[in-house]
Design a protein around this motif. Structure first.
Motif, short mmCIF file in Angstrom:
data_model
loop_
_atom_site.label_atom_id
_atom_site.label_comp_id
_atom_site.label_asym_id
_atom_site.label_seq_id
_atom_site.Cartn_x
_atom_site.Cartn_y
_atom_site.Cartn_z
N GLY A 183 59.62 -29.95 64.08
CA GLY A 183 58.59 -29.06 63.08
C GLY A 183 59.25 -27.93 62.47
N TRP A 184 60.23 -27.08 63.30
CA TRP A 184 60.83 -26.04 62.68
C TRP A 184 61.74 -26.55 61.28
N MET A 185 62.30 -27.49 61.35
CA MET A 185 63.11 -28.30 60.43
C MET A 185 62.34 -28.31 59.27
N ALA A 186 61.15 -29.18 59.51
CA ALA A 186 60.25 -29.44 58.53
C ALA A 186 59.52 -28.48 57.85
N ALA A 187 59.40 -27.33 58.46
CA ALA A 187 58.94 -26.07 57.69
C ALA A 187 59.86 -25.46 56.80
N HIS A 188 61.26 -25.64 57.11
CA HIS A 188 62.44 -25.04 56.36
C HIS A 188 62.09 -26.02 54.94
N ALA A 189 62.20 -27.24 55.03
CA ALA A 189 62.15 -28.29 54.05
C ALA A 189 60.96 -28.10 53.07
N LEU A 190 59.93 -27.54 53.61
CA LEU A 190 58.61 -27.30 52.82
C LEU A 190 59.01 -25.80 52.04
N GLY A 191 59.89 -25.25 52.21
CA GLY A 191 60.16 -23.96 51.64
C GLY A 191 59.96 -22.56 52.53
N ALA A 192 59.64 -22.85 53.87
CA ALA A 192 59.46 -21.58 54.53
C ALA A 192 60.58 -21.08 55.06
N GLU A 193 60.76 -19.82 55.55
CA GLU A 193 61.94 -19.32 56.02
C GLU A 193 61.72 -18.79 57.47
N GLY A 194 60.57 -19.50 58.06
CA GLY A 194 60.66 -19.26 59.49
C GLY A 194 59.26 -19.96 59.91
N ILE A 195 59.06 -19.97 61.29
CA ILE A 195 57.81 -20.62 62.04
C ILE A 195 57.18 -19.42 62.83
N GLU A 196 55.91 -19.70 63.21
CA GLU A 196 55.26 -19.10 64.13
C GLU A 196 54.57 -20.35 64.74
N MET A 197 54.66 -20.03 66.28
CA MET A 197 54.17 -20.90 67.20
C MET A 197 53.28 -20.18 68.20
N GLY A 198 52.14 -20.90 68.39
CA GLY A 198 51.34 -20.13 69.55
C GLY A 198 51.03 -21.11 70.82
N THR A 199 50.38 -22.18 70.48
CA THR A 199 50.16 -23.05 71.64
C THR A 199 51.38 -23.34 72.52
N ARG A 200 52.54 -23.71 71.89
CA ARG A 200 53.61 -24.18 72.40
C ARG A 200 54.02 -23.02 73.39
N PHE A 201 53.87 -21.78 73.05
CA PHE A 201 54.43 -20.86 74.13
C PHE A 201 53.41 -20.41 75.40
N ILE A 202 52.18 -20.94 75.16
CA ILE A 202 51.09 -21.03 76.18
C ILE A 202 51.90 -21.66 77.49
N ALA A 203 52.40 -22.86 77.21
CA ALA A 203 53.03 -23.81 78.47
C ALA A 203 54.51 -23.27 78.66
N THR A 204 54.79 -22.18 79.05
CA THR A 204 55.99 -21.66 79.37
C THR A 204 55.82 -20.70 80.73
N LYS A 205 56.78 -20.72 81.33
CA LYS A 205 56.87 -20.05 82.77
C LYS A 205 56.61 -18.17 82.54
N GLU A 206 56.88 -17.92 81.44
CA GLU A 206 56.73 -16.38 81.28
C GLU A 206 55.39 -15.96 80.54
N CYS A 207 54.39 -17.08 80.36
CA CYS A 207 52.95 -17.07 79.82
C CYS A 207 52.38 -16.75 81.21
N VAL A 208 52.50 -15.76 81.75
CA VAL A 208 51.96 -15.54 83.29
C VAL A 208 50.45 -15.20 83.56
N HIS A 209 49.81 -15.09 82.38
CA HIS A 209 48.53 -14.73 82.28
C HIS A 209 47.51 -16.19 82.20
N ALA A 210 48.15 -17.14 81.89
CA ALA A 210 47.53 -18.37 81.52
C ALA A 210 47.70 -19.04 83.03
N SER A 211 46.34 -19.66 83.24
CA SER A 211 46.31 -20.20 84.53
C SER A 211 46.78 -21.57 84.74
N MET A 212 47.24 -22.07 85.93
CA MET A 212 47.86 -23.41 85.87
C MET A 212 46.98 -24.48 85.50
#
Length: 318
Positions: A183-212
């Motif tokens: 998805g990151w590389m697809a964004a560059h192909a579209l002309g973007a110069e970066g990406i923002e991610m929200g949902t994917r970062f929820i399912a990480t160990k450091e998102c400690v406020h999100a319930s299991m």
């Protein structure tokens, strides 16, 4: 490989990857992990209940990383005041401020000539053009695939991003439906110069406020496992499908007004699921990318494998 773009130069980061505002989830632990891994982590200001709570969270984050980070302001929450919170971010000399969910003009007016980078989340080309005219340093463009609040036009990331790229001169950051190096590389192909991610970062160990339970729901859902609620209020937003969102949609179909819906769509209902794991009494925001999430890595592991995957694609393209 060199990952420099105007976004990395603007924000002083290694990779053009920005963590989204994530209501009630984007606190110091997650933001510090993203920044330490080379992206831009963010605290979400309006999830905190006072200016001093925001000040404490900013200082906590600074104890965890010396790298750049941002503070996000979701200003469209039914007229909730935010300028007293913005004052704290300015007093603490936060280097990056992002604004979502409302007219950024008064936000920018309040910032004045402060030395800060300004990012605006938009869901339409006209919004991006306006943001640039107001002085935004970059725009984050969210397509219909994204989680949380979206635009009203149901335009997907693949179609929206290149139109915004053609319409503005400032850097464009793609958001919505992005969760890996492809998805990151697809964004560059579209002309973007970066990406923002929200949902994917929820399912990480450091998102400690999100319930299991919330994280587990993300792991188990398919690409069809989200729904858009609040259309009848003119503020469409994407959430995980469940009994609570089924009830919201039923009420909307029967033309329920805001007063009837407010307890079902409230921050309290959101927190009952995302913090306490009570799926029968609340809901959780999520984008369609949830169907791609199969594990809960550390942020460093996630970004590391995104970089590896993206580098492989770049070599193939070369």
């Amino acid at each position: 490989m060199n990952w420099n773009t105007r976004v990395t130069e603007l924000l002083g980061i290694d990779y053009p990857i920005i963590q989204g505002g994530l209501a009630y989830l984007a606190y110091a632990e997650l933001a510090a992990a993203v920044s330490e891994a080379g992206g831009l982590g963010q605290i979400t200001a309006m999830s905190l209940d006072s200016p001093e709570a925001l000040r404490a969270e900013i200082r906590k984050l600074r104890e965890m990383t010396t790298k750049p980070f941002g503070v996000n302001f979701a200003i469209g929450q039914h007229g909730r005041p935010y300028k007293h919170m913005l004052d704290v971010a300015l007093e603490e000399k936060v280097s990056v401020l992002s604004v979502t969910g409302g007219n950024p003009s008064p936000f920018f007016d309040h910032i004045g000539d402060a030395d800060v980078k300004k990012l605006v989340l938009v869901a339409a080309k006209r919004q991006a053009v306006k943001a640039e005219s107001l002085g935004a340093d970059a725009v984050m463009v969210v397509g219909h695939e994204g989680g949380g609040h979206l635009g009203r036009d149901d335009i997907g990331t693949m179609v929206l991003v290149p139109q915004v790229v053609d319409a503005v001169n400032i850097p464009v950051i793609a958001s919505g439906g992005i969760g890996d190096g492809r998805g990151w590389m697809a964004a560059h192909a579209l002309g973007a110069e970066g990406i923002e991610m929200g949902t994917r970062f929820i399912a990480t160990k450091e998102c400690v406020h999100a319930s299991m339970e919330y994280k587990q729901a993300l792991l188990q859902t398919e690409e069809t496992g989200t729904v858009v609620i609040k259309r009848s209020l003119g503020t469409p937003a994407r959430a995980l499908s469940g009994s609570w969102t089924d009830e919201i949609l039923r009420m909307e179909a029967e033309n329920a007004d805001y007063d009837k819906l407010k307890d079902f769509i409230s921050g309290g209902a959101n927190r009952r699921f995302i913090h306490n794991g009570d799926e029968e009494s609340g809901f959780g925001w999520a984008g369609q990318v949830a169907g791609m999430i199969k594990d809960v890595p550390t942020v460093a592991e996630l970004i590391g494998r995104m970089v590896t995957q993206a580098e492989g694609i770049r070599r193939k393209w070369a």
